[in-house]
Design a protein around this motif. Structure first.
Motif, PDB file in Angstrom:
ATOM      1  N   ARG A  34       0.843  -1.187   0.000  1.00  0.00           N
ATOM      2  CA  ARG A  34       0.000   0.000   0.000  1.00  0.00           C
ATOM      3  C   ARG A  34       0.880   1.240   0.000  1.00  0.00           C
ATOM      4  O   ARG A  34       1.725   1.415   0.865  1.00  0.00           O
ATOM      5  N   ARG A  44       1.359   5.585  -0.485  1.00  0.00           N
ATOM      6  CA  ARG A  44       0.731   6.893  -0.355  1.00  0.00           C
ATOM      7  C   ARG A  44       1.633   7.914  -1.033  1.00  0.00           C
ATOM      8  O   ARG A  44       2.819   8.010  -0.713  1.00  0.00           O
ATOM      9  N   GLN A  45       1.092   8.655  -1.966  1.00  0.00           N
ATOM     10  CA  GLN A  45       1.880   9.610  -2.724  1.00  0.00           C
ATOM     11  C   GLN A  45       1.958  10.939  -1.972  1.00  0.00           C
ATOM     12  O   GLN A  45       0.946  11.507  -1.571  1.00  0.00           O
ATOM     13  N   ASP A  82       3.640  17.368   4.040  1.00  0.00           N
ATOM     14  CA  ASP A  82       3.875  16.234   4.928  1.00  0.00           C
ATOM     15  C   ASP A  82       5.349  16.138   5.301  1.00  0.00           C
ATOM     16  O   ASP A  82       5.697  15.780   6.416  1.00  0.00           O
TER      17      ASP A  82
END
Length: 297
Positions: free
Chosen positions: A25, A27-28, A156
């Motif tokens: 999984r 996340r960009q 982020d």
């Protein structure tokens, strides 16, 4: 072929591997920091090094010569468990000043401004090397932080720590970035690693000693949308799957980080076709929707 000889019959739909490789999984996120060494061959402990920051926002560059290896990794753990490293002062507090010399550029580096910054250890430091390997100090640690408080609330990734090797009298390995750590606002940090793309080498030229590496690096930049205004490589030399030689390369295999398979071939492999290492996880560079959008444009 004869009586008593077992024969297994299966159709094309059953040729797929029975053991599925886990799809990681992902996340960009957008990384606002970039750092390059434009002339690594000219760098040394006595002559210093030239660094080129390439950031999406205004940022601050701070360099620490002779930073303690142990204290740096303790500082990264403090970012996770104690306090966030958003500013140079926060890192220095976490390091307990365990470095030989600090060099900070007073003016913030403007976004998209690839101005070269010269970094050198002063002569009065009287340092000729950092001792034998394994070392207790990194030659140079560069910290990039966002200059504006508002930008720290948007991104982020709020800081980047780059560990740089500088050749000296004891260890003459050429100048290079050893590690890049991305520090997140949520309290995690990640080790930025290079992907190994499956790109055919262009014809050798006198100005390029390692054409295969240059081609692979260029392909990686193209995949990430980071390639500059350099001459474009031929399409067939950069994006073909190593198995079918037809589909575009899209899947990264872990832990080897080879990026060599298309969407159609990845399902058939439990081992990397490049290095034969068993694949534990895999993830796509872009989704099917993004691929369709690229083809339509």
């Amino acid at each position: 072929f004869g009586l008593g000889v077992p024969v297994i019959l299966r159709n094309s739909e059953e040729t797929e591997s029975s053991t599925r490789v886990l799809k990681k999984r992902m996340r960009q996120v957008k990384n606002p920091f970039g750092l390059e060494i434009p002339r690594p061959a000219a760098a040394s402990l006595t002559k210093g090094v030239t660094l080129t920051p390439d950031c999406l926002e205004d940022c601050v560059l701070t360099c620490y010569w002779g930073c303690s290896v142990q204290k740096l990794h303790e500082a990264l753990q403090k970012h996770v468990y104690c306090f966030r490293i958003k500013t140079p002062q926060a890192l220095e507090d976490a390091l307990y000043n365990e470095y030989l010399y600090r060099q900070q550029y007073l003016q913030s580096i403007k976004k998209n401004d690839k101005e070269e910054k010269y970094c050198q250890l002063p002569e009065d430091a009287q340092v000729v090397d950092f001792g034998p390997v394994p070392r207790s100090r990194y030659p140079l640690v560069a910290l990039l932080t966002l200059a504006d408080e508002e930008d720290r609330e948007i991104y982020d990734i709020i800081a980047m720590v780059a560990v740089i090797h500088i050749p000296d009298e004891s260890y003459r390995l050429s100048c290079r970035i050893l590690y890049q750590y991305l520090l997140l606002a949520q309290g995690q940090y990640h080790d930025l690693k290079q992907l190994f793309m499956s790109a055919n080498s262009p014809a050798p030229s006198s100005s390029n000693t390692f054409p295969g590496k240059s081609s692979a690096d260029r392909t990686l930049l193209e995949k990430g949308g980071l390639a500059g205004n350099e001459p474009e490589l031929q399409e067939e030399n950069s994006k073909d799957c190593v198995v079918c030689q037809n589909g575009p390369v899209n899947w990264v295999l872990l832990p080897c980080r080879h990026t060599c398979l298309c969407d159609g071939c990845v399902r058939y492999f439990q081992q990397c076709p490049m290095c034969r290492q068993f694949v534990q996880e895999s993830f796509p560079l872009c989704s099917k929707k993004e691929q369709d959008e690229d083809e339509s444009t």
